[in-house]
Design an enzyme around this catalytic site. Sequence first.
Site, PDB file in Angstrom:
ATOM      1  CG  LEU A 147      43.650  46.643  41.613  1.00  0.00           C
ATOM      2  CD1 LEU A 147      44.753  47.626  41.250  1.00  0.00           C
ATOM      3  CD2 LEU A 147      42.934  47.118  42.874  1.00  0.00           C
ATOM      4  CG  ASP A 148      36.368  46.595  40.870  1.00  0.00           C
ATOM      5  OD1 ASP A 148      36.460  45.389  40.641  1.00  0.00           O
ATOM      6  OD2 ASP A 148      35.633  47.074  41.753  1.00  0.00           O
ATOM      7  N   PRO A 149      38.252  47.926  37.037  1.00  0.00           N
ATOM      8  CG  PRO A 149      37.240  47.372  35.009  1.00  0.00           C
ATOM      9  CD  PRO A 149      37.201  47.054  36.481  1.00  0.00           C
TER      10      PRO A 149
ATOM     11  CB  ALA B 113      40.482  50.011  41.473  1.00  0.00           C
TER      12      ALA B 113
ATOM     13  NE  ARG C 264      33.244  46.403  43.181  1.00  0.00           N
ATOM     14  CZ  ARG C 264      32.518  45.378  42.740  1.00  0.00           C
ATOM     15  NH1 ARG C 264      31.244  45.544  42.455  1.00  0.00           N
ATOM     16  NH2 ARG C 264      33.058  44.189  42.603  1.00  0.00           N
TER      17      ARG C 264
END
Length: 389
Positions: free
Chosen positions: A73-75, A77, A326
């Site tokens: 997961l992106d930071p 998120a 994204r």
Amino acid sequence: MSKIVEGLFAINKPPSISSAQAIRDLQRVFNTSALFAPWIEAERARRDVESQRQRKRRRDKRIQVKIGHGGTLDPMATGVLIMGVGKGTKRLQNFLECTKTYEATVLFGAATDSYDTKGKLLRRAPCEHVTRAKVEEALKRFRGKIMQRPPIYSALRMDGKRLYEYAREGKEVPREIEERPVEVKELEVLEWLNAGAHEYSLPEEEAEIEAIYLAEKVLHLGDSPDVPGKEEMGASDREIQPSPRAKRKRSLDDVEDEVVTNKRPTLSQEATDPSTLMSGALPANGNEESPESHPLKSSPEVKAKDPSFVPAVRLRMNVTSGFYVRSLAHDLGEAVGSLACMCALVRTRQGDYDLGKNVLEYGDIEKDESVWSPRVEALIEASQHSIES
């Protein structure tokens, strides 16, 4: 020896930390816990009998609980992050192939280098014409089996080098980032957020002129005839070469489609740390660009408006492996004749793990072991059938 606990469980990752940091936090707690003490002892005994050659090859002499995650997961998120402990790490690959459910918020009016609001502004565009009806209509083209181009901030490899490394160094990728087949099983609007009626805002930091030049090629901003500022980039601007000397901070924790474990990390500490740097700033000649040559400053009618007064939409989607939310946000902006970037993301489901049902709250691990231990043990116990099959 007491029972060795190993298997799978899921946590609810909070915002602002990387998935790699989540592993480190769990290790810090698990390493000194009573629950995983038998695992530590078993690992120590195993190392005692391994050959001398293996000992010399081992990079990390410390004995820590082996933990990995399946699907980064992106930071920025939050939501479901599946963790494997011990032998459970061998099953993490299975979760990269399963479907995932996300709730994402898309902010209109600008594009960024990272396709989200943590990046730098590349361009702004009018968005007063963007309505819920236009978004609903545009979403039709994103359902089903589609082709999607991954963002430059991704861990996909090109010529043996990860894409984010090209971006960090300010270098052009050797060739066009190819679109990949993905499937969107469900995609719907959850909520329309009128301009001024939400908490989200576009980033204020603007990209340097050479970063925008690269975006013309890499991010395909130049492909959209509706994007203001495209024609204002002069020939002299297009000849600017990126300088690797100027850096900026950027968290690089986007390792979609890849299992990460603490045993054999696939990214260097520099690449996964929030302080990782990306090239940017001055043109090759060392002179600052004139206001007229900067696309963000070349459209007075856009700049005159409050840049934070833009609409947003909250979406829910069920997608297959390899899908980049994204990229959807970026593509949706162009589909409605504007620009857009992602400003919030929650993974609500991955495989059999559902947020609010069988997912451990991240804050619990900072509490007394009596709080989190029974929950973790129960979740791992429930995963044993998949480990033994």
